[in-house]
Design an enzyme around this catalytic site. Structure first.
Site, short mmCIF file in Angstrom:
data_model
loop_
_atom_site.label_atom_id
_atom_site.label_comp_id
_atom_site.label_asym_id
_atom_site.label_seq_id
_atom_site.Cartn_x
_atom_site.Cartn_y
_atom_site.Cartn_z
N GLN A 12 40.69 -22.29 25.47
CA GLN A 12 40.12 -21.84 24.21
C GLN A 12 41.04 -22.12 23.03
O GLN A 12 40.60 -22.61 21.98
CB GLN A 12 39.83 -20.34 24.27
CG GLN A 12 38.75 -19.93 25.26
CD GLN A 12 38.38 -18.48 25.08
OE1 GLN A 12 37.61 -18.12 24.18
NE2 GLN A 12 38.92 -17.61 25.93
N ASP A 37 51.97 -29.73 34.97
CA ASP A 37 51.39 -28.63 35.75
C ASP A 37 52.22 -27.39 35.48
O ASP A 37 53.41 -27.35 35.80
CB ASP A 37 51.41 -28.99 37.24
CG ASP A 37 50.76 -27.91 38.11
OD1 ASP A 37 50.52 -26.80 37.61
OD2 ASP A 37 50.51 -28.19 39.30
N LEU A 38 51.64 -26.37 34.90
CA LEU A 38 52.39 -25.19 34.49
C LEU A 38 53.09 -24.52 35.66
O LEU A 38 54.14 -23.90 35.49
CB LEU A 38 51.44 -24.19 33.81
CG LEU A 38 52.09 -23.00 33.08
CD1 LEU A 38 52.97 -23.49 31.95
CD2 LEU A 38 51.03 -22.05 32.57
N ALA A 61 48.27 -20.72 30.66
CA ALA A 61 48.77 -19.57 31.41
C ALA A 61 47.91 -19.37 32.65
O ALA A 61 46.79 -19.86 32.74
CB ALA A 61 48.74 -18.31 30.55
N TYR A 126 49.82 -9.41 36.41
CA TYR A 126 49.58 -10.32 35.29
C TYR A 126 50.44 -9.92 34.09
O TYR A 126 51.14 -10.76 33.50
CB TYR A 126 48.10 -10.33 34.91
CG TYR A 126 47.81 -11.06 33.62
CD1 TYR A 126 47.95 -12.43 33.53
CD2 TYR A 126 47.40 -10.35 32.48
CE1 TYR A 126 47.70 -13.10 32.33
CE2 TYR A 126 47.14 -11.01 31.30
CZ TYR A 126 47.30 -12.38 31.22
OH TYR A 126 47.06 -13.03 30.04
N LYS A 130 53.56 -12.03 32.35
CA LYS A 130 53.54 -12.46 30.95
C LYS A 130 54.75 -11.89 30.20
O LYS A 130 55.33 -12.58 29.34
CB LYS A 130 52.24 -12.02 30.28
CG LYS A 130 51.01 -12.79 30.75
CD LYS A 130 51.06 -14.27 30.37
CE LYS A 130 50.89 -14.48 28.89
NZ LYS A 130 50.91 -15.92 28.53
#
Length: 306
Positions: A12, A37-38, A61, A126, A130
């Site tokens: 987005q 590739d994260l 993410a 999660y 983060k």
């Protein structure tokens, strides 16, 4: 022309950045799989360096809030180790990094909005991953801006607004949680703000006030049920059949991961330092609904909370 590399090809935020930057003299360079590739970011750093960016936006993410409870290793690889590698690269290149984070770093128990300076206390994997990513970016490159956001929606990809439009086309009644409060945030409005922060970071290299953690959400607050009602009212104004919202408590919609009950973020610092004034969320949401329905979008797909 300013060159900004953004992780993720179709998310987005990157989609909104590509659209909004088109007339600003900024070249958005999205990069993702297979080049980057994260979850194995170190292997793709040369590909980012080859783009010769003036700034990097860490937007990609691992966002599976519930799946993260059983995939902690993957969540931390993407949300901590990936941003750490990116921040290290930008430090070596001598350029700023903007890292997108989340309200999930807080537990949502505060009575009022969380400040940028409040102590985090994530409830689940999660949020912890983060928060670890924020800390890794701060440690690797002092020339950073960490932007915490919440409840992101847009005309692109899976998100709550698109889910409600899909459900509203199928049902006359939708049950929506009413005891979680936050600020719906348009990715398009976010993109405008991010571009301004990026310009400020580059123009004021010696100003430490421009660096650090900032909160970035739509203005005004509401519950998920308030958000849904506004989406359905906006759709009804465009000729869609009316849809009723049954307001339910979180206890009637159990999920593997606990959500913050209060996702309100105080945005006064980004307004004072970067001059970013985010629009009220209701008009922005109406604009996205109008855009999707005006385009007769037949691919309004299932989405969730960003």
């Amino acid at each position: 022309m300013t060159r900004i590399a953004v992780t993720g090809r179709t998310g987005q935020v990157v989609s909104a950045l590509i659209e909004r930057a088109a007339a600003t003299g900024v070249d958005i360079l999205p990069i993702g799989r297979p080049e980057f590739d994260l979850e194995n970011a170190a292997a793709g750093l040369n590909a980012i360096a080859a783009l010769a960016p003036d700034l990097v936006i860490s937007a990609a993410a691992y966002t599976g809030v519930d799946k993260a409870e059983s995939e902690a290793e993957r969540a931390f690889a993407a949300n901590r180790d990936g941003p750490a590698a990116l921040a290290g690269l930008t430090a070596r290149l001598g350029i700023p990094i903007i890292h997108i984070s989340t309200d999930y770093v807080f537990d949502g128990r505060k009575a009022g909005p969380d400040l940028d300076s409040d102590a985090p206390g994530p409830l689940g994997v999660y949020g912890r991953s983060k928060l670890a990513g924020e800390q890794a970016v701060q440690a690797a490159n002092p020339d950073h801006a960490i932007l915490r956001t919440a409840w992101v929606y847009s005309p692109f990809r899976a998100n709550f607004l698109r889910t409600m439009l899909r459900l509203g086309a199928e049902r006359s009644l939708v049950r929506v949680v009413d005891d979680q409060i936050g600020a719906p945030t348009s990715a398009l409005d976010m993109a405008d703000a991010i571009l301004r922060v990026a310009a400020n970071l580059r123009a004021h290299r010696a100003d430490s006030r421009m660096r650090g953690v900032f909160h970035l959400t739509g203005s005004g607050w509401g519950s998920w049920a308030d958000f849904a009602e506004h989406i359905f009212a906006s759709a009804s104004a465009r000729g869609r059949p009316p849809v009723a919202v049954e307001r339910i408590p979180t206890s009637q919609y159990p999920t593997p991961a606990h959500r913050p009950a209060n996702s309100r973020l105080d945005t006064s610092r980004i307004r004072a330092v970067h001059g970013v004034e985010m629009p009220q969320w209701r008009p922005s949401a109406t604009q996205v609904v109008d855009r999707l329905l005006a385009g007769d979008n037949s691919e309004i797909s299932q989405g969730g909370r960003a």
